[in-house]
Enzyme design. Structure first.
Site, short mmCIF file in Angstrom:
data_model
loop_
_atom_site.label_atom_id
_atom_site.label_comp_id
_atom_site.label_asym_id
_atom_site.label_seq_id
_atom_site.Cartn_x
_atom_site.Cartn_y
_atom_site.Cartn_z
N GLY A 1 4.67 -10.52 3.41
CA GLY A 1 5.18 -10.43 4.82
C GLY A 1 4.54 -11.30 5.82
N MET B 1 0.72 -1.15 -0.21
CA MET B 1 -0.10 0.08 -0.02
C MET B 1 0.92 1.32 0.11
SD MET B 1 -3.25 -0.71 2.13
CE MET B 1 -2.90 -0.59 3.76
N LYS C 1 4.66 -10.39 8.79
CA LYS C 1 4.18 -9.22 9.59
C LYS C 1 2.64 -9.31 9.80
CE LYS C 1 3.82 -5.05 11.56
NZ LYS C 1 2.51 -4.56 11.13
N HIS D 1 9.30 -3.34 3.49
CA HIS D 1 8.68 -3.65 2.07
C HIS D 1 9.90 -3.99 0.97
CE1 HIS D 1 5.48 -0.80 3.51
NE2 HIS D 1 4.78 -1.77 3.10
#
Ligand code: AMP
Length: 282
Positions: free
Chosen positions: A151, A33, A153, A40
């Site tokens: 990810g 995003m 994450k 990233h």
């Protein structure tokens, strides 16, 4: 200076990826995003080891935000993002407008169960994964990459995307990438800029408390007993915890008792107006 060409619409994305495919070049897709940080960029770097060509996508996807969430104020830093992608060696950036992805009359979305209804993020963001899965399916079907990188994450998101691509037979390999952290352990996130100075100082407790609890579970303590002190410490420091749980890493099913292989600890907590998520292996 090398730059990263922008592909502003689906036609441009299709044309570019078609040329690469015709030349026999493999393609990796890195959906984001924007508001890019080192987390990233680590995905782009991993992508480069897995394919000849790397396309990053930058799209703040409106359908994965609830009306009460931060879609309007989500950070948008396109120029800096493109410079970072160029430095990392990405071959192109797909930067569509919302109208390109959701034209007038758009009314199709993907219905999910399994990991998408595990009772973690979905409990607090009930429409989130439907928006994520629908946009990721669209991105995969337009770019037709060999591999797409996501990810860890966003651990539940990664599980949802793995399940969705398998169920829909989308011919792509989904690759998970480890979470990049600041030096003090805070997981990098585009939303960390919402934290004020005081909150930023407290935020690394999230990872510290999880790590301690994970160690105790690893050492043989019962899961609930190991999680309880983490919960109280975080609450005392001002966190409002949405969930702090240990789950099966593959299915996200609930687990009980003591340590075994294949466990993941996941947390979501609010600090002031910022909602943070993180997870670690147990
Ligand atoms: P986002 O822009 O937040 O949608 O994230 C785009 C991709 O980057 C997702 O696959 C995320 O899981 C991944 N990502 C976000 N933060 C990190 C991080 N700290 N380390 C590694 N990957 C991340």
């Amino acid at each position: 200076m090398t730059t990263t060409p922008l592909l502003p619409d689906i036609a441009a994305l299709r044309a570019q990826t078609r040329l690469w495919r015709q030349a026999g070049e493999s393609i990796a897709l890195v959906p984001t995003m924007g508001a890019l940080h080192a987390g990233h960029i680590s995905l782009v770097e991993l992508a480069k080891t897995r394919a000849k060509r790397v396309v990053a996508t930058i799209f703040v996807n409106p359908t994965q935000f609830a009306p009460t969430e931060d879609f309007a104020k989500y950070p948008r830093t396109l120029e800096a993002d493109i410079a970072k992608l160029a430095a990392a060696g990405a071959d192109a950036a797909f930067t569509p407008s919302p109208d390109e992805i959701y034209p007038e009359g758009f009314c199709t979305s993907i219905t999910l169960r399994g990991p998408a209804t595990a009772g973690l993020e979905d409990r607090f963001r009930p429409t989130h994964f439907q928006g994520v899965a629908t946009v990721v399916a669209k991105l995969l079907l337009q770019a037709l990459p060999d591999v797409a990188i996501f990810g860890e994450k966003d651990f539940q998101q990664l599980a949802v995307i793995r399940q969705m691509t398998a169920d829909l037979n989308i011919p792509v390999e989904i690759l998970g990438a480890p979470t990049m952290r600041e030096a003090d352990g805070l997981a990098m996130s585009s939303r960390n800029i919402y934290l004020n100075e005081e909150e930023r100082a407290v935020a690394p407790m999230l990872h510290r408390c999880m790590s301690r609890a994970a160690q105790r579970i690893h050492d043989g303590e019962a899961m609930e007993a190991a999680l309880a002190p983490a919960r109280s410490k975080l609450m005392a420091a001002g966190f409002e915890i949405d969930y702090l749980e240990v789950r099966d890493a593959a299915t996200l099913a609930t687990v009980q008792g003591r340590y075994r292989k294949g466990l993941r600890m996941l947390i979501a907590a609010r600090l002031g107006r910022t909602r943070l998520i993180d997870n670690i292996e147990v």
